[in-house]
Design a protein around this motif. Structure first.
Motif, PDB file in Angstrom:
ATOM      1  N   TYR A  78      -3.380 -15.376  -6.069  1.00  0.00           N
ATOM      2  CA  TYR A  78      -3.993 -14.453  -5.121  1.00  0.00           C
ATOM      3  C   TYR A  78      -4.564 -13.207  -5.787  1.00  0.00           C
ATOM      4  CZ  TYR A  78      -1.816 -17.364  -1.620  1.00  0.00           C
ATOM      5  OH  TYR A  78      -1.455 -18.409  -0.855  1.00  0.00           O
TER       6      TYR A  78
ATOM      7  N   ALA B  35      -7.175 -10.896  -7.258  1.00  0.00           N
ATOM      8  CA  ALA B  35      -8.621 -10.684  -7.272  1.00  0.00           C
ATOM      9  C   ALA B  35      -8.875  -9.213  -6.968  1.00  0.00           C
ATOM     10  CB  ALA B  35      -9.319 -11.556  -6.241  1.00  0.00           C
TER      11      ALA B  35
ATOM     12  N   ARG C 276     -10.130  -8.527  -3.435  1.00  0.00           N
ATOM     13  CA  ARG C 276      -9.078  -8.662  -2.422  1.00  0.00           C
ATOM     14  C   ARG C 276      -8.191  -7.424  -2.413  1.00  0.00           C
ATOM     15  NH1 ARG C 276      -7.057 -13.628  -3.719  1.00  0.00           N
ATOM     16  NH2 ARG C 276      -8.719 -14.528  -2.520  1.00  0.00           N
ATOM     17  N   HIS C 277      -7.836  -6.931  -3.608  1.00  0.00           N
ATOM     18  CA  HIS C 277      -7.003  -5.725  -3.694  1.00  0.00           C
ATOM     19  C   HIS C 277      -7.721  -4.524  -3.099  1.00  0.00           C
ATOM     20  CE1 HIS C 277      -3.364  -6.720  -5.986  1.00  0.00           C
ATOM     21  NE2 HIS C 277      -4.101  -7.737  -6.431  1.00  0.00           N
TER      22      HIS C 277
ATOM     23  N   ARG D  18     -10.082  -4.510  -0.782  1.00  0.00           N
ATOM     24  CA  ARG D  18     -10.173  -4.640   0.675  1.00  0.00           C
ATOM     25  C   ARG D  18      -8.845  -4.311   1.342  1.00  0.00           C
ATOM     26  NH1 ARG D  18     -12.116 -10.091   1.967  1.00  0.00           N
ATOM     27  NH2 ARG D  18      -9.967 -10.680   2.304  1.00  0.00           N
ATOM     28  N   LEU D  19      -7.736  -4.776   0.751  1.00  0.00           N
ATOM     29  CA  LEU D  19      -6.425  -4.459   1.310  1.00  0.00           C
ATOM     30  C   LEU D  19      -6.131  -2.968   1.204  1.00  0.00           C
ATOM     31  CD1 LEU D  19      -4.331  -7.476  -0.011  1.00  0.00           C
ATOM     32  CD2 LEU D  19      -4.993  -7.017   2.353  1.00  0.00           C
TER      33      LEU D  19
ATOM     34  N   ALA E  27      -0.725  -4.311  -1.983  1.00  0.00           N
ATOM     35  CA  ALA E  27      -0.638  -5.696  -2.455  1.00  0.00           C
ATOM     36  C   ALA E  27       0.231  -5.725  -3.712  1.00  0.00           C
ATOM     37  CB  ALA E  27      -2.011  -6.250  -2.757  1.00  0.00           C
TER      38      ALA E  27
END
Length: 91
Positions: free
Chosen positions: A8, A10, A13-14, A16-17, A24
């Motif tokens: 997971y 990326a 992704r980090h 966006r979170l 994360a």
């Protein structure tokens, strides 16, 4: 907080979170095994496995969400009861 394994990882992704205010906790790629993430994760996986012992929860037969939630609550109550009545507990 969201936990995940190396699959997971990326940057997008980090980011966006982080914009959503979610932390994360993911092992970075090529990091050594034994990062410590599994110590928290197995509790969730064990609890889900215990809930899957109840047939009505392993396959959702109920169409209405409130009935499914009632069976889920009953399953959680039974798991807690069995855990509390056990003479020895292993953490």
């Amino acid at each position: 907080m969201v936990q995940g394994d190396r699959a997971y990882w990326a940057r997008a992704r980090h980011a966006r979170l982080a914009r959503q205010g979610i932390v994360a906790v993911v092992a970075p790629p090529r990091s050594p095994h034994g990062s410590g993430l599994g110590t928290f994760r197995w509790v969730v996986e064990r609890t889900i496995a215990w809930l899957h012992r109840f047939r009505r929860l392993s396959v959702r037969y109920e169409r209405r969400a409130d009935i499914h939630e009632a069976f889920l609550t009953l399953g959680c109550a039974l798991i807690c009861w069995n855990y509390l009545k056990a003479p020895t507990r292993v953490f």
